[in-house]
Write a protein that holds these residues in place. Sequence first.
Motif, PDB file in Angstrom:
ATOM      1  N   THR A 268       0.935  -1.198   0.036  1.00 23.54           N
ATOM      2  CA  THR A 268      -0.074  -0.011  -0.068  1.00 23.54           C
ATOM      3  C   THR A 268       0.818   1.373  -0.044  1.00 23.54           C
ATOM      4  O   THR A 268       0.635   2.219  -0.757  1.00 23.54           O
ATOM      5  CB  THR A 268      -0.764  -0.177   1.209  1.00 23.54           C
ATOM      6  OG1 THR A 268      -1.608  -1.334   1.179  1.00 23.54           O
ATOM      7  CG2 THR A 268      -1.911   1.316   1.204  1.00 23.54           C
ATOM      8  N   VAL A 301      -4.334   1.346  -3.773  1.00 22.63           N
ATOM      9  CA  VAL A 301      -4.472   2.042  -2.505  1.00 22.63           C
ATOM     10  C   VAL A 301      -5.706   2.017  -1.973  1.00 22.63           C
ATOM     11  O   VAL A 301      -6.038   1.511  -0.706  1.00 22.63           O
ATOM     12  CB  VAL A 301      -3.919   3.416  -2.515  1.00 22.63           C
ATOM     13  CG1 VAL A 301      -4.144   3.951  -1.248  1.00 22.63           C
ATOM     14  CG2 VAL A 301      -2.347   3.344  -2.688  1.00 22.63           C
ATOM     15  N   MET A 304      -7.198  -1.201  -0.260  1.00 17.99           N
ATOM     16  CA  MET A 304      -6.707  -1.549   0.943  1.00 17.99           C
ATOM     17  C   MET A 304      -7.475  -0.786   2.076  1.00 17.99           C
ATOM     18  O   MET A 304      -7.085  -0.930   3.406  1.00 17.99           O
ATOM     19  CB  MET A 304      -5.265  -1.162   1.225  1.00 17.99           C
ATOM     20  CG  MET A 304      -4.317  -1.898  -0.013  1.00 17.99           C
ATOM     21  SD  MET A 304      -4.433  -3.789   0.148  1.00 17.99           S
ATOM     22  CE  MET A 304      -5.249  -4.184  -1.313  1.00 17.99           C
ATOM     23  N   PHE A 312      -6.100   1.947   6.638  1.00 17.41           N
ATOM     24  CA  PHE A 312      -5.493   1.176   5.199  1.00 17.41           C
ATOM     25  C   PHE A 312      -4.660  -0.065   5.991  1.00 17.41           C
ATOM     26  O   PHE A 312      -3.832   0.027   6.555  1.00 17.41           O
ATOM     27  CB  PHE A 312      -4.704   2.177   4.652  1.00 17.41           C
ATOM     28  CG  PHE A 312      -5.414   3.068   3.645  1.00 17.41           C
ATOM     29  CD1 PHE A 312      -5.979   3.080   2.441  1.00 17.41           C
ATOM     30  CD2 PHE A 312      -5.627   4.297   4.200  1.00 17.41           C
ATOM     31  CE1 PHE A 312      -6.779   3.742   1.712  1.00 17.41           C
ATOM     32  CE2 PHE A 312      -6.189   5.355   3.490  1.00 17.41           C
ATOM     33  CZ  PHE A 312      -6.939   5.171   2.296  1.00 17.41           C
ATOM     34  N   GLY A 315      -1.233  -4.225   2.335  1.00 22.54           N
ATOM     35  CA  GLY A 315      -0.713  -4.698   0.943  1.00 22.54           C
ATOM     36  C   GLY A 315      -1.481  -6.091   0.919  1.00 22.54           C
ATOM     37  O   GLY A 315      -2.357  -6.591   1.270  1.00 22.54           O
ATOM     38  N   THR A 331       0.912   3.887   6.179  1.00 19.59           N
ATOM     39  CA  THR A 331       0.042   3.781   5.204  1.00 19.59           C
ATOM     40  C   THR A 331      -1.242   4.342   5.797  1.00 19.59           C
ATOM     41  O   THR A 331      -2.179   4.657   4.802  1.00 19.59           O
ATOM     42  CB  THR A 331      -0.555   2.028   4.914  1.00 19.59           C
ATOM     43  OG1 THR A 331      -0.650   1.704   6.436  1.00 19.59           O
ATOM     44  CG2 THR A 331       0.741   1.149   4.388  1.00 19.59           C
ATOM     45  N   THR A 335      -0.863   8.155   2.753  1.00 23.80           N
ATOM     46  CA  THR A 335      -2.137   8.210   2.041  1.00 23.80           C
ATOM     47  C   THR A 335      -2.989   9.375   2.170  1.00 23.80           C
ATOM     48  O   THR A 335      -3.453  10.060   1.088  1.00 23.80           O
ATOM     49  CB  THR A 335      -2.944   6.979   2.591  1.00 23.80           C
ATOM     50  OG1 THR A 335      -3.246   7.099   3.861  1.00 23.80           O
ATOM     51  CG2 THR A 335      -2.680   5.681   2.042  1.00 23.80           C
TER      52      THR A 335
END
Length: 498
Positions: A268, A301, A304, A312, A315, A331, A335
């Motif tokens: 991610t 992204v 996730m 999030f 991955g 993450t 983001t």
Amino acid sequence: MNGSSGRLGGPEKSDRSDRTDRPDRTDGLDSLSPLGPALSRRTLLGAAGLGAAALTAAASGTAVAVGSRTGSSTGRDSSRSAQSRAHAFLAAAMDGYLDHGDLRLTQSYTDQANLFSTAFTYDNALAILAHLTARTDAGHRRAVALGDALLYAQNHDPVYDDGRLRQAYNVGPYVFFDGVAQPDGFVRADGTANVGTQFGFTGTAVGDMAWAGIALATLARRTGKRRFLDGAVRIGTWIEVNGGTDQPLGGYKFGVDGANTKLPFSSTEHNTDLVALFGQLARLTGDPVWRGRRAKARAFVEKMWEPTARFFYTGTNDGVTVNKSPVPEDTQTWTHLALDSRRYSGSLDWAATQLAVLDRADRTNSTVPAGQSYEGVTFSSASLLANEDAPIAEFQPRPDRNGVWFEGTAHLALALRDRAGHGDEARAHRLVASIERAQELLGTGQTVGTRTLPERAGVVSASSPLDTGFGFGYYPYRHTGATAWYLLAATRTNPLRA
């Protein structure tokens, strides 16, 4: 040890303990599957067949030695002084081996970390961005010099001529643990870039490449020099060729190991980095192909996102199934910085509450001196559940579950300031003040290239030893990456949204 960032899935370990005295965390954390480490961009990317645990132990060497400001003019002056000292550290870390040539990169950690003259690509990309926050001729020159060094590495790899950068390079001489001398600076006697083979830092991660591309693209904007844009485009092209995938979850894969074998994971965090890089390339080149690639990374992204608990995931291991633990901090923060979307900004609240820690001397395994305390966030959900009775890895100390990860604390402070919601600035202010106290008081007596550092200069990577849950730890060593992120947070500079 580390180099950069990037989380994905990986083999679980059985020595994690979900003890009853762990900090109370809710909002989805307790519902996650059993915690275990995963490969990371900070994990070694050496040749295939070398185990991450063995490499981590080898890299560690022998045993590891390990009040808020107000808005007054005094507080502002104190912050300016802290920023000046942070810049002084970055300069000293860059100048540790001047007798080995003007073309150079910045050593990532102080000598005491036992990584010798290792210069991680990710840390040097951050150093470029941090030097530019100074808005001075000296900062500009240093940023350009580091950008040119990355271009040199790209154009003088000892094996490949495809635009890649390696995980890390050597920037000065040392004698390795096995007694074998590494005599060169950043440029070897044969003119090639001095890849960090001793520790296995020979692979290429998409996230490292993305950050280098972001730094070069930023230099292209600030200088108008075509060479930096050309280097960033080469990076983006390498990522498309070596990281693109048509698997169900889409996005881009992790990169290659030192044997040039493609790695099957997708992160991610890496794809978040690509949202930023590809967006900048689209604007700078005018080529619509980069907009399509940016959309592909962003779609990964968004897949996730955990809508109920509002965070999030890390991955995927196989491109099909989402890896749900551990959940890392960056993450949640990167983001927000890259996506600029209120829909997902709740991830900052998750990080600020679910990963919050307070480190002080009475915490188990804390190395914080008596009378001091530091607030911030830890690396991941697994860090809160670390086995305090066992070392993080061979030859390393036992972890403090409340150790503060200062790089991530700076990520969070910057993201909160960017969101600018109710209470965000006050929380960010406290986090930045905690980082500045750490620079003032932690990591004294450390050196770069055996040279004494300026006093109270440079932010340690962690207040106490902490287990990331991804197969490596952080320790109280002054660190280029943590210091650079502090400067980005202190100056409100968002590197992921130009």
